[in-house]
Design a protein around this motif. Structure first.
Motif, PDB file in Angstrom:
ATOM      1  N   LYS A 152       0.829  -1.201   0.000  1.00 22.57           N
ATOM      2  CA  LYS A 152       0.000   0.000   0.000  1.00 22.57           C
ATOM      3  C   LYS A 152       0.863   1.250   0.000  1.00 22.57           C
ATOM      4  CE  LYS A 152      -3.664  -2.206   2.695  1.00 22.57           C
ATOM      5  NZ  LYS A 152      -4.761  -2.552   1.818  1.00 22.57           N
ATOM      6  N   TRP A 153       0.472   2.214  -0.827  1.00 18.49           N
ATOM      7  CA  TRP A 153       1.242   3.450  -0.957  1.00 18.49           C
ATOM      8  C   TRP A 153       0.378   4.662  -0.695  1.00 18.49           C
ATOM      9  CZ3 TRP A 153       6.326   3.989  -3.147  1.00 18.49           C
ATOM     10  CH2 TRP A 153       6.925   2.780  -3.542  1.00 18.49           C
ATOM     11  N   THR A 154       0.965   5.654  -0.033  1.00 16.62           N
ATOM     12  CA  THR A 154       0.256   6.928   0.065  1.00 16.62           C
ATOM     13  C   THR A 154       0.580   7.713  -1.206  1.00 16.62           C
ATOM     14  OG1 THR A 154       2.151   8.034   1.059  1.00 16.62           O
ATOM     15  CG2 THR A 154       0.543   7.062   2.576  1.00 16.62           C
ATOM     16  N   LEU A 155      -0.232   8.723  -1.479  1.00 15.61           N
ATOM     17  CA  LEU A 155      -0.006   9.540  -2.677  1.00 15.61           C
ATOM     18  C   LEU A 155       1.382  10.174  -2.631  1.00 15.61           C
ATOM     19  CD1 LEU A 155      -0.972  10.984  -5.257  1.00 15.61           C
ATOM     20  CD2 LEU A 155      -1.966  12.740  -3.807  1.00 15.61           C
ATOM     21  N   GLU A 156       1.742  10.683  -1.479  1.00 14.87           N
ATOM     22  CA  GLU A 156       3.017  11.363  -1.297  1.00 14.87           C
ATOM     23  C   GLU A 156       4.200  10.459  -1.630  1.00 14.87           C
ATOM     24  OE1 GLU A 156       3.227  13.125   2.633  1.00 14.87           O
ATOM     25  OE2 GLU A 156       5.406  13.268   2.339  1.00 14.87           O
ATOM     26  N   ASP A 157       4.097   9.193  -1.219  1.00 13.49           N
ATOM     27  CA  ASP A 157       5.199   8.264  -1.443  1.00 13.49           C
ATOM     28  C   ASP A 157       5.267   7.768  -2.877  1.00 13.49           C
ATOM     29  OD1 ASP A 157       5.283   6.521   1.788  1.00 13.49           O
ATOM     30  OD2 ASP A 157       6.144   8.418   1.108  1.00 13.49           O
ATOM     31  N   ILE A 158       4.102   7.544  -3.506  1.00  7.06           N
ATOM     32  CA  ILE A 158       4.119   6.947  -4.838  1.00  7.06           C
ATOM     33  C   ILE A 158       4.331   7.976  -5.951  1.00  7.06           C
ATOM     34  CG2 ILE A 158       1.645   7.014  -5.480  1.00  7.06           C
ATOM     35  CD1 ILE A 158       1.980   4.088  -6.366  1.00  7.06           C
ATOM     36  N   ARG A 159       3.977   9.194  -5.655  1.00 13.18           N
ATOM     37  CA  ARG A 159       4.072  10.255  -6.663  1.00 13.18           C
ATOM     38  C   ARG A 159       5.419  10.334  -7.388  1.00 13.18           C
ATOM     39  NH1 ARG A 159       3.765  15.693  -8.012  1.00 13.18           N
ATOM     40  NH2 ARG A 159       1.600  16.154  -8.492  1.00 13.18           N
ATOM     41  N   PRO A 160       6.561  10.398  -6.659  1.00 12.66           N
ATOM     42  CA  PRO A 160       7.841  10.501  -7.370  1.00 12.66           C
ATOM     43  C   PRO A 160       8.139   9.302  -8.268  1.00 12.66           C
ATOM     44  CG  PRO A 160       8.136  10.777  -4.991  1.00 12.66           C
ATOM     45  CD  PRO A 160       6.737  10.361  -5.202  1.00 12.66           C
ATOM     46  N   TYR A 161       7.449   8.175  -8.020  1.00 11.10           N
ATOM     47  CA  TYR A 161       7.738   6.978  -8.798  1.00 11.10           C
ATOM     48  C   TYR A 161       6.837   6.801 -10.008  1.00 11.10           C
ATOM     49  CZ  TYR A 161      11.042   5.773  -5.237  1.00 11.10           C
ATOM     50  OH  TYR A 161      12.131   5.799  -4.399  1.00 11.10           O
ATOM     51  N   ILE A 162       5.885   7.705 -10.194  1.00 13.11           N
ATOM     52  CA  ILE A 162       5.039   7.611 -11.380  1.00 13.11           C
ATOM     53  C   ILE A 162       4.974   8.923 -12.143  1.00 13.11           C
ATOM     54  CG2 ILE A 162       3.591   5.697 -10.595  1.00 13.11           C
ATOM     55  CD1 ILE A 162       1.490   7.722  -9.714  1.00 13.11           C
ATOM     56  N   GLN A 214      -6.888   3.843   5.036  1.00 11.57           N
ATOM     57  CA  GLN A 214      -6.222   3.093   6.094  1.00 11.57           C
ATOM     58  C   GLN A 214      -5.869   4.080   7.184  1.00 11.57           C
ATOM     59  OE1 GLN A 214      -2.117   1.567   5.513  1.00 11.57           O
ATOM     60  NE2 GLN A 214      -3.004  -0.454   5.734  1.00 11.57           N
ATOM     61  N   ASN A 215      -6.468   3.881   8.368  1.00  8.13           N
ATOM     62  CA  ASN A 215      -6.240   4.820   9.473  1.00  8.13           C
ATOM     63  C   ASN A 215      -6.543   6.249   9.055  1.00  8.13           C
ATOM     64  OD1 ASN A 215      -5.285   2.625  10.966  1.00  8.13           O
ATOM     65  ND2 ASN A 215      -3.162   3.011  10.354  1.00  8.13           N
ATOM     66  N   GLY A 216      -7.578   6.408   8.261  1.00  7.07           N
ATOM     67  CA  GLY A 216      -7.974   7.752   7.885  1.00  7.07           C
ATOM     68  C   GLY A 216      -7.149   8.357   6.749  1.00  7.07           C
ATOM     69  N   ILE A 217      -6.141   7.603   6.302  1.00  2.00           N
ATOM     70  CA  ILE A 217      -5.317   8.137   5.204  1.00  2.00           C
ATOM     71  C   ILE A 217      -5.617   7.353   3.933  1.00  2.00           C
ATOM     72  CG2 ILE A 217      -2.963   8.632   4.437  1.00  2.00           C
ATOM     73  CD1 ILE A 217      -2.090   8.363   7.356  1.00  2.00           C
ATOM     74  N   LYS A 218      -5.676   8.062   2.819  1.00  2.00           N
ATOM     75  CA  LYS A 218      -5.951   7.399   1.541  1.00  2.00           C
ATOM     76  C   LYS A 218      -4.696   6.673   1.069  1.00  2.00           C
ATOM     77  CE  LYS A 218      -8.338   8.430  -2.759  1.00  2.00           C
ATOM     78  NZ  LYS A 218      -8.823   9.477  -3.643  1.00  2.00           N
ATOM     79  N   VAL A 219      -4.870   5.366   0.795  1.00  2.00           N
ATOM     80  CA  VAL A 219      -3.744   4.604   0.268  1.00  2.00           C
ATOM     81  C   VAL A 219      -4.138   3.910  -1.033  1.00  2.00           C
ATOM     82  CG1 VAL A 219      -2.501   4.186   2.421  1.00  2.00           C
ATOM     83  CG2 VAL A 219      -4.339   2.629   1.714  1.00  2.00           C
ATOM     84  N   TYR A 220      -3.128   3.543  -1.817  1.00  2.00           N
ATOM     85  CA  TYR A 220      -3.363   2.887  -3.096  1.00  2.00           C
ATOM     86  C   TYR A 220      -2.722   1.514  -3.095  1.00  2.00           C
ATOM     87  CZ  TYR A 220      -4.697   7.541  -4.559  1.00  2.00           C
ATOM     88  OH  TYR A 220      -5.307   8.757  -4.657  1.00  2.00           O
ATOM     89  N   ASN A 221      -3.449   0.550  -3.638  1.00  2.00           N
ATOM     90  CA  ASN A 221      -2.840  -0.766  -3.810  1.00  2.00           C
ATOM     91  C   ASN A 221      -3.188  -1.302  -5.192  1.00  2.00           C
ATOM     92  OD1 ASN A 221      -5.488  -0.856  -2.836  1.00  2.00           O
ATOM     93  ND2 ASN A 221      -5.288  -3.017  -2.339  1.00  2.00           N
TER      94      ASN A 221
END
Lengths: 129, 368
Positions: free
Chosen positions: B322-332, B355-362
């Motif tokens: 699972k990735w947050t937007l902030e973390d996945i952004r530089p990789y796409i 997840q815990n109130g934060i939007k995540v992507y899988n």
């Protein structure tokens, strides 16, 4: 790795405009399979500029359409730089541009589209016999 | 009439304009299926389109505007071909991954190593690369400029990482020894002091790559060396972000995982005095795992990842579920186009959840 060059040979301004006629379906010859050198039909334009095509005993009405994206007509150039080693045919070398693999022969900006169903032309049958 | 000799290709106004100025287009490809068409600056995917309609090609004009009204004339026109297919062009991203692979075949490690076993690989000139890479010349040049690449004897050579490190460290040492400001590193003195160790072109290229050329000589600075007009009198300002990122890579490359806290300290201590490290500098280079105890950071460069969008997302989701937007952004972000932004890509290739109130992507699909 393929690396081919596409270019308008000679002066780009002199590249001619060709026309294109789009028909639904295929043209067929009554006699044999080849259409080579066979007469296709008559193209007329009404006073309002509507194209009318008569093929055999069918009549089709169409319209002139300006293409959203123009087409270019390309033909393969057989005498490219790869053939430089064949020095015997000097004359041919001079006519065909070197280093170009596809020659852009023409640009097509408009077409005549015939999408309506062909109507058979029936000879005048008298009402009363 | 010869249907074989003629091919129709749909072009947009841009491509047509290129042709009309006499420019050449090139078709580049490994196999017929993956061919691209390039103008001097753009790359397009070539697709074959088939139609059930018949396209009759007429080599002359047949439209009514070329005729005089009322004239009864019979004009003979020949149809020179009947076609059922044509080529379609769709703008696409240049395929530049291969460029890196080609340049990695023979990286430059210094004159001494040129003849040895590790350097028997192929070397490429710029025209060579244009023949082999599926991208327009301008796009290839742009990609080369973004890499630590140097022209050596006419060949485009990627500077080996360890070698780059030595050159940059030498320059950093000179800065400290001479108490230069990071804003004004004089090229000519660097060349003078280091030309016995490294080729001048390499020194210059490294300064250009990790710095920005300044136009003015700051007041009060003594130019001890000759300031000729051959461009050697140039002054460079070292780019903090680029230099810090490089130093981060020096630590991350050889290790699989680094204790995050320790890394941050070591990293800050290592960079030239006056520079400040910051996490944004390692975006697309390293990934921080905040879920592990202790927190770790690992080398995770985007340059080594698949170029194709679907493959890229698979790769990312295999590394982390699972990735947050902030973390996945530089990789796409390198996959985006004018039409498709980061959000659009995520909508298409990932599934969002909370997840815990934060939007995540899988991933949308199960991955092995």
């Amino acid at each position: 790795m393929v690396h081919m060059v596409v270019q308008i040979p000679g002066s780009p301004d002199a590249c001619p405009d060709w026309a294109m006629i789009e028909l639904q379906g295929d043209l067929q010859s009554r006699q044999d399979n080849s259409l080579h050198s066979k007469f296709i039909g008559d193209l007329h334009f009404t006073k309002k500029g509507v194209p009318v095509l008569i093929i055999g005993h069918h009549i089709l009405y169409g319209k002139i359409v300006t293409l959203e994206k123009p087409f270019v007509v390309m033909s393969k150039n057989i005498n490219t730089k790869a053939n430089d080693s064949m020095e015997t045919d000097q004359e041919m070398d001079m006519q065909k541009p070197k280093g170009i693999d596809y020659l852009v022969k023409a640009i097509v900006k408009k077409k005549l589209v015939f999408k309506t169903r062909p109507k058979p032309i029936i000879a005048n049958v008298p009402r009363k016999i | 009439m010869d249907n074989e000799a003629i091919r129709l290709m749909e072009v947009d106004e841009d491509v047509l304009a290129h042709l009309k100025t006499g420019d050449r287009l090139t078709i580049r490809g490994e196999k017929a299926e993956s061919a691209v068409l390039c103008t001097t600056s753009q790359t397009f995917d070539i697709k074959e389109a088939e139609t059930s309609n018949s396209l009759l090609m007429v080599p002359t004009c047949i439209f009514p505007d070329s005729l005089e009204d009322g004239e009864d004339k019979i004009i003979y026109r020949q149809v020179c071909a009947v076609l059922h297919d044509y080529l379609e062009l769709k703008p696409c991203k240049p395929r530049l991954r291969k460029l890196r692979h080609l340049l990695e075949e023979n990286t430059y490690c210094g004159k001494a190593y040129e003849g040895d076993e590790g350097h028997r690989g192929s070397k490429y000139t710029f025209p060579d690369l244009c023949q082999l890479v599926q991208a327009s010349d301008a796009e290839i040049q742009h990609a080369i400029n973004a890499l630590p690449v140097c022209d050596i004897d006419g060949y485009v050579r990627l500077l080996d990482f360890d070698y780059l490190q030595r050159v940059l460290f030498s320059i950093a040492d000179l800065v400290t020894e001479n108490s230069w400001s990071l804003d004004s590193v004089p090229l000519n003195i660097c060349l003078e002091e280091l030309h016995e160790l490294y080729p001048k072109d390499v020194i210059k290229r490294v300064l250009e790559f990790y710095g920005n050329r300044q136009n003015k000589v700051p007041k009060g600075k003594m130019n001890t060396g000759p300031s000729g007009d051959n461009g050697d009198g140039a002054i460079y300002k070292l780019d903090e972000d680029k230099v810090c990122r490089f130093f981060a890579e020096v630590f991350l490359r050889p290790t699989e995982k680094f204790n995050f806290k320790e890394f941050l300290q070591t990293w800050q201590d290592s960079v030239p005095e006056g520079m400040n490290t910051s996490l944004h500098q390692i975006e697309g280079l390293a990934l921080v795992d905040r879920s592990s105890k202790p927190e770790v950071v690992k080398f995770f460069p985007v340059e080594d990842m698949p170029e194709e969008i679907g493959d890229r997302f698979d790769h990312l989701f295999r590394a982390r579920e699972k990735w947050t937007l902030e973390d996945i952004r530089p990789y796409i972000i390198d996959l985006t186009t004018d039409k498709t932004g980061v959000s659009a890509l995520l909508t298409k290739y990932a599934r969002a959840s909370l997840q815990n109130g934060i939007k995540v992507y899988n991933s949308r699909k199960p991955l092995s």
